[in-house]
Design a protein around this motif. Structure first.
Motif, mmCIF file in Angstrom:
data_model
loop_
_atom_site.group_PDB
_atom_site.id
_atom_site.type_symbol
_atom_site.label_atom_id
_atom_site.label_comp_id
_atom_site.label_asym_id
_atom_site.label_seq_id
_atom_site.Cartn_x
_atom_site.Cartn_y
_atom_site.Cartn_z
ATOM 1 N N PHE A 74 0.828 -1.354 0.073
ATOM 2 C CA PHE A 74 0.043 0.021 0.012
ATOM 3 C C PHE A 74 0.748 1.238 -0.157
ATOM 4 O O PHE A 74 0.695 2.340 -0.552
ATOM 5 N N VAL A 75 1.989 1.052 0.699
ATOM 6 C CA VAL A 75 2.879 2.383 0.743
ATOM 7 C C VAL A 75 3.528 2.619 -0.608
ATOM 8 O O VAL A 75 3.372 3.716 -1.156
ATOM 9 N N LEU A 76 3.989 1.682 -1.269
ATOM 10 C CA LEU A 76 4.512 1.734 -2.535
ATOM 11 C C LEU A 76 3.388 2.036 -3.482
ATOM 12 O O LEU A 76 3.777 2.838 -4.549
ATOM 13 N N LEU A 77 2.087 1.924 -3.472
ATOM 14 C CA LEU A 77 1.134 2.052 -4.430
ATOM 15 C C LEU A 77 0.809 3.466 -4.222
ATOM 16 O O LEU A 77 0.821 4.235 -5.063
ATOM 17 N N LEU A 78 1.111 4.318 -3.068
ATOM 18 C CA LEU A 78 0.921 5.379 -2.740
ATOM 19 C C LEU A 78 2.074 6.344 -3.262
ATOM 20 O O LEU A 78 2.069 7.287 -4.130
ATOM 21 N N LEU A 79 3.441 5.826 -3.093
ATOM 22 C CA LEU A 79 4.270 6.520 -3.560
ATOM 23 C C LEU A 79 4.635 6.341 -5.033
ATOM 24 O O LEU A 79 5.175 7.403 -5.877
ATOM 25 N N MET A 80 3.977 5.426 -5.948
ATOM 26 C CA MET A 80 4.165 5.235 -7.120
ATOM 27 C C MET A 80 2.975 5.359 -7.952
ATOM 28 O O MET A 80 2.881 5.498 -9.207
ATOM 29 N N GLY A 81 2.121 5.915 -7.397
ATOM 30 C CA GLY A 81 0.523 6.244 -8.044
ATOM 31 C C GLY A 81 0.763 7.522 -8.856
ATOM 32 O O GLY A 81 1.666 8.307 -8.779
ATOM 33 N N ARG A 82 -0.071 7.642 -9.903
ATOM 34 C CA ARG A 82 0.050 8.876 -10.672
ATOM 35 C C ARG A 82 0.138 10.139 -9.997
ATOM 36 O O ARG A 82 0.524 11.257 -10.588
ATOM 37 N N GLU A 83 -0.398 10.307 -9.016
ATOM 38 C CA GLU A 83 -0.668 11.466 -8.141
ATOM 39 C C GLU A 83 0.681 12.097 -7.254
ATOM 40 O O GLU A 83 0.959 13.182 -6.746
ATOM 41 N N ASP A 84 1.663 10.898 -7.198
ATOM 42 C CA ASP A 84 2.820 11.251 -6.604
ATOM 43 C C ASP A 84 3.909 11.510 -7.352
ATOM 44 O O ASP A 84 4.109 11.297 -8.484
ATOM 45 N N TRP A 85 4.985 12.333 -6.695
ATOM 46 C CA TRP A 85 6.177 12.724 -7.640
ATOM 47 C C TRP A 85 6.889 11.406 -8.502
ATOM 48 O O TRP A 85 7.222 11.617 -9.698
#
Length: 232
Positions: A74-85
């Motif tokens: 889940f953490v990686l999903l947040l980091l690598m999502g389209r909305e993250d840098w």
């Protein structure tokens, strides 16, 4: 016996299973190469005490061993999502999003098994006599030459053992892959996820066949690594 053979033949002839097998083989090859390089470099870095940031790097590498896979995914999903840098950077560089793609599956498998590669290499390098590196430095060798030609040959067995464990862990990865790579049939479903899907759907015969197959592959990988580390 004939019913068992029929089940194996039916399962292995399924196009979905073949796609999962091919994806698993591709991911395993990428992960093996990445873990070999990262295992040596990170193990070498962690074996050298006293530099700033060493503890943070050690924690980051060890985290997959103690952090729940689903939470880490889940953490990686947040980091690598389209909305993250990070996700935006990947989108700009690759032209497509990172999440739910083959590279995401590779990253999930790589992270899952990395600690099992780095830690044996780190321990082996820490037990080597410091005089080996010091003598090489007095002879004018640079740090990368010391790593490749002095230290690496002496930790070869530890590296191969770590790669066997790390790749075995990567082949069985489900939690991080499910969150980061998704479970898209024909695209990001590895053999482990096919087992998960079969059990979820109540098809235990299919799950058993795939479990036996994955177990055989893992055993062959371990045997090959062990033979390479102890040549006759």
């Amino acid at each position: 016996m004939s019913a068992l053979l029929t089940t194996f033949q039916t399962t292995l002839s399924d196009p979905g299973v073949r796609l999962a097998l091919r994806l698993t083989a591709e991911v395993a090859l990428y992960v093996l190469c990445l873990q070999a390089v990262a295992g040596v470099l990170l193990g070498y870095a962690l074996s050298r005490p006293g530099w700033r940031g060493r503890s943070l790097l050690d924690i980051a590498i060890t985290l997959p061993l103690v952090f729940p896979p689903m939470a880490l995914g889940f953490v990686l999903l947040l980091l690598m999502g389209r909305e993250d840098w990070l996700g935006r950077w990947w989108l700009a560089a690759a032209g497509e999003g990172f999440v739910f793609t083959k590279p995401a599956v590779v990253l999930a498998s790589f992270i899952a098994g990395l600690p099992l590669v780095v830690k044996p290499v780190q321990a082996a390098m820490e037990t080597l006599s410091a005089r080996l590196a010091e003598v090489a430095r007095t002879l004018g060798k640079r740090e990368w030459e010391i790593l490749l030609f002095v230290l690496l040959p002496n930790v070869r067995k530890a590296l191969l053992a770590g790669l066997a464990l790390g790749l075995g862990r990567s082949l069985g990865e489900v939690g991080i892959t499910l969150m980061l790579g998704g479970n898209i049939v024909g695209r990001t479903n590895t053999l482990s996820l096919e087992i998960f899907n079969a059990v979820s759907g109540g098809d235990f015969d299919r799950a058993m066949v795939l479990t036996v197959l994955l177990g055989l592959v893992s055993a062959l990988v371990f045997a090959a690594m062990r033979r390479a580390g102890n040549p006759a």
